[in-house]
Motif scaffolding. Structure first.
Motif, PDB file in Angstrom:
ATOM      1  N   ALA A 131      34.502  53.307  11.182  1.00  0.00           N
ATOM      2  CA  ALA A 131      33.079  52.992  11.002  1.00  0.00           C
ATOM      3  C   ALA A 131      32.885  51.771  10.109  1.00  0.00           C
ATOM      4  O   ALA A 131      32.033  50.913  10.385  1.00  0.00           O
ATOM      5  CB  ALA A 131      32.357  54.202  10.414  1.00  0.00           C
ATOM      6  N   LEU A 132      33.671  51.665   9.041  1.00  0.00           N
ATOM      7  CA  LEU A 132      33.549  50.508   8.138  1.00  0.00           C
ATOM      8  C   LEU A 132      33.926  49.213   8.848  1.00  0.00           C
ATOM      9  O   LEU A 132      33.340  48.155   8.590  1.00  0.00           O
ATOM     10  CB  LEU A 132      34.427  50.711   6.909  1.00  0.00           C
ATOM     11  CG  LEU A 132      33.883  51.654   5.827  1.00  0.00           C
ATOM     12  CD1 LEU A 132      34.958  51.944   4.787  1.00  0.00           C
ATOM     13  CD2 LEU A 132      32.649  51.053   5.146  1.00  0.00           C
ATOM     14  N   ASN A 133      34.891  49.274   9.729  1.00  0.00           N
ATOM     15  CA  ASN A 133      35.339  48.074  10.433  1.00  0.00           C
ATOM     16  C   ASN A 133      34.445  47.729  11.616  1.00  0.00           C
ATOM     17  O   ASN A 133      34.626  46.694  12.247  1.00  0.00           O
ATOM     18  CB  ASN A 133      36.779  48.254  10.928  1.00  0.00           C
ATOM     19  CG  ASN A 133      37.791  48.181   9.797  1.00  0.00           C
ATOM     20  OD1 ASN A 133      37.635  47.378   8.880  1.00  0.00           O
ATOM     21  ND2 ASN A 133      38.809  49.028   9.849  1.00  0.00           N
ATOM     22  N   ASN A 134      33.470  48.620  11.921  1.00  0.00           N
ATOM     23  CA  ASN A 134      32.605  48.387  13.078  1.00  0.00           C
ATOM     24  C   ASN A 134      31.135  48.448  12.674  1.00  0.00           C
ATOM     25  O   ASN A 134      30.288  48.894  13.456  1.00  0.00           O
ATOM     26  CB  ASN A 134      32.909  49.432  14.167  1.00  0.00           C
ATOM     27  CG  ASN A 134      32.413  49.008  15.532  1.00  0.00           C
ATOM     28  OD1 ASN A 134      32.360  47.820  15.859  1.00  0.00           O
ATOM     29  ND2 ASN A 134      32.017  49.987  16.338  1.00  0.00           N
ATOM     30  N   GLU A 135      30.864  47.993  11.427  1.00  0.00           N
ATOM     31  CA  GLU A 135      29.490  47.905  10.926  1.00  0.00           C
ATOM     32  C   GLU A 135      28.739  49.242  11.016  1.00  0.00           C
ATOM     33  O   GLU A 135      27.552  49.285  11.331  1.00  0.00           O
ATOM     34  CB  GLU A 135      28.716  46.804  11.665  1.00  0.00           C
ATOM     35  CG  GLU A 135      29.318  45.416  11.460  1.00  0.00           C
ATOM     36  CD  GLU A 135      28.519  44.338  12.171  1.00  0.00           C
ATOM     37  OE1 GLU A 135      27.629  44.683  12.964  1.00  0.00           O
ATOM     38  OE2 GLU A 135      28.797  43.148  11.932  1.00  0.00           O
ATOM     39  N   GLY A 136      29.450  50.327  10.774  1.00  0.00           N
ATOM     40  CA  GLY A 136      28.811  51.633  10.704  1.00  0.00           C
ATOM     41  C   GLY A 136      28.778  52.405  11.992  1.00  0.00           C
ATOM     42  O   GLY A 136      28.143  53.472  12.054  1.00  0.00           O
ATOM     43  N   ALA A 137      29.465  51.946  13.030  1.00  0.00           N
ATOM     44  CA  ALA A 137      29.429  52.628  14.328  1.00  0.00           C
ATOM     45  C   ALA A 137      30.794  53.221  14.668  1.00  0.00           C
ATOM     46  O   ALA A 137      31.836  52.639  14.369  1.00  0.00           O
ATOM     47  CB  ALA A 137      29.005  51.659  15.423  1.00  0.00           C
ATOM     48  N   ILE A 138      30.761  54.388  15.287  1.00  0.00           N
ATOM     49  CA  ILE A 138      31.958  55.004  15.852  1.00  0.00           C
ATOM     50  C   ILE A 138      31.750  55.049  17.362  1.00  0.00           C
ATOM     51  O   ILE A 138      30.821  55.685  17.852  1.00  0.00           O
ATOM     52  CB  ILE A 138      32.177  56.429  15.292  1.00  0.00           C
ATOM     53  CG1 ILE A 138      32.328  56.382  13.774  1.00  0.00           C
ATOM     54  CG2 ILE A 138      33.417  57.068  15.921  1.00  0.00           C
ATOM     55  CD1 ILE A 138      32.412  57.758  13.119  1.00  0.00           C
TER      56      ILE A 138
END
Length: 507
Positions: free
Chosen positions: A450-457
């Motif tokens: 999530a941190l590496n994808n701007e809060g998205a899973i």
């Protein structure tokens, strides 16, 4: 005219001038990115090499490649006549001093000079080093190195801005701003990724054993050790796992670089001949061990690193060693806390095209001075049109610009981003762990995603972990990550506002 006239007239096997002096329809000397425009009335006479060199020293700066090459073709009597015409002229004294150093002869038995000492390199144009006084001509050799090995670094806006920023001072402040645990975790990341990206630049992925060895090497960079053949051989053997490629001395064979193209056209760079290497490496070592102590550490590290890879003293491992030597020279300055690492290879990998461009600034003109002939499958015979002059005297301006910018990015982007990641990771993991019963490794993986994808899973990741993670936990992780990222962005905005004067100018 000037240096390019001398180079082309004598067919000197050296680099062409980046900005040659040429006659243009101008009323005064005009500088541009492509050339130095000169009025025809100021042009030295054809055939008068001394006049062209005096013009060049005055208007083009110091080019030791040309001065070294031309000295073999200049008659001492011509220099003596020029000196007699203007016995206290600074440029004729500089030329006479250079000629005597490069030829081992004397222009006149005892020159009579009543003027004061003059610096060979104008410190308004170049970064300069220590002073080696030539009392015969009252000339101070103040270059970055010696008459045997000297680079030039021009005072460009990019270098000035980078030095004014003071990366090393900012790094020390960064270290003191972190608690011991956070600093340790950040540096653990830095050592690992510096290793991985240094290999990646060579199109390799290190095994666990190779990575561990290189990390151990990086951690030893702060330990005092002179850069000599014995130590460099030890370093090379430690990072090259194939025993057949491990060195016991500087190479005794010719090596070359290739882009994979067919035949000799695929050869992109040919380092110096093995017979020239011992003296060149001794001269490079004196720079790295002695001259470097008197320069800005990041400037010295950049010059030493690029200078080493241009010499390519081993059959394998030169690229990785050159990047390690950046750290070694930098750490030997004592201006970084023990154990601190600026992950410059991480930044270089991110700007790999620019890194290659800087390397090609030297490798391409050097390659043009060597003829290559295919001599069997994958082998070549090389005929050097040049001697070792091009490897002794070279322009390091772009190398220093690049090294300084990569060091700044290593701190401002790589280290600070990793520190922020760790802080955010801990905050999210703690809150989710307090609310839900989730396996630790799964929680860590999802928070990182999530941190590496701007809060998205992503949906694919949700499907992968669907058997052990309820939908509301995915949502909770995403929500907490977005919250900490938003809070951090607001904090940065507040800090930027507080660092602005009332008139709106940044402090």
């Amino acid at each position: 005219m000037g240096y390019e006239y001398v180079r082309s007239s004598l067919d000197l096997p050296i680099f062409e001038m980046r900005r040659p002096a040429v006659v243009k329809p101008v009323t005064r000397i005009m500088s541009s990115a492509e050339a130095l425009g000169v009025p025809s009335a100021m042009a030295p006479a054809d055939g008068d090499l001394v006049a062209h060199l005096l013009f060049a020293l005055k208007h083009e700066g110091v080019n030791l490649q040309v001065l070294a090459g031309a000295s073999k073709h200049l008659a001492g009597t011509d220099l003596a006549a020029a000196f007699a015409a203007t016995p206290n002229g600074q440029y004729v004294r500089m030329l006479c001093s250079a000629w005597e150093h490069f030829t081992g002869n004397q222009v006149v038995a005892q020159p009579v000079v009543t003027a004061g000492y003059v610096d060979m390199f104008d410190d308004a144009r170049y970064y300069t080093g220590g002073t080696d006084r030539d009392s015969r001509w009252r000339v101070n050799f103040n270059g970055l190195g010696t008459w045997d090995y000297c680079v030039t670094v021009e005072r460009t806006p990019a270098i000035k801005d980078a030095l004014d920023f003071d990366v090393l001072g900012a790094t020390r402040e960064f270290v003191t701003s972190l608690n011991r645990e956070l600093l340790g975790r950040t540096l653990t990341w830095a050592y690992l990724h510096e290793t991985q990206d240094s290999y990646a630049i060579e199109k390799e992925a290190p095994s666990e054993d190779k990575a561990r060895t290189f990390i151990r090497l990086l951690r030893q960079a702060h330990q005092p050790r002179s850069l000599d053949e014995q130590y460099l051989v030890e370093l090379q053997a430690s990072i090259v796992s194939n025993p057949y490629n491990q060195a016991v001395q500087y190479r005794t064979e010719q090596n070359w670089l290739s882009d994979g193209g067919r035949g000799s056209l695929g050869v992109t760079f040919v380092p110096p001949r093995p017979d020239d290497l011992p003296e060149l490496m001794d001269a490079w070592s004196r720079f790295a061990n002695d001259t470097a102590k008197h320069l800005d550490p990041l400037m010295a590290a950049s010059i030493a690193s690029f200078g080493f890879v241009y010499l390519h003293p081993f059959m394998d491992g030169n690229g990785r060693l050159s990047r390690f030597l950046f750290h070694k020279v930098l750490c030997q300055s004592g201006q970084l806390p023990d154990g601190m690492l600026l992950p410059v290879s991480v930044a270089m990998k991110r700007h790999e095209a620019q890194y290659l461009s800087v390397l090609q600034d030297f490798s391409r003109p050097a390659r043009a001075l060597v003829n290559a002939r295919a001599a069997g499958e994958g082998d070549f015979e090389f005929t050097f049109k040049c001697d070792d002059t091009i490897f002794r005297f070279w322009d390091a301006t772009r190398c220093v610009e690049f090294g300084l910018s990569m060091a700044r990015e290593a701190l401002e982007v790589e280290l600070r981003n990793e520190t922020n990641f760790i802080v955010h990771f801990d905050a999210v993991r703690k809150q989710i762990d307090d609310q839900y019963d989730l396996r630790g490794s799964t929680l860590a993986a999802l928070v990182s995603i999530a941190l590496n994808n701007e809060g998205a899973i992503s949906n694919s990741k949700r499907k992968r972990y669907a058997d052990e993670v309820a939908p509301e936990i995915f949502d909770a992780i995403e929500g907490k990550v977005r919250e900490v990222l938003t809070d951090d962005a607001l904090d940065q905005s507040d800090r930027a506002t507080n660092d602005t004067d009332r008139d709106g100018a940044p402090r």
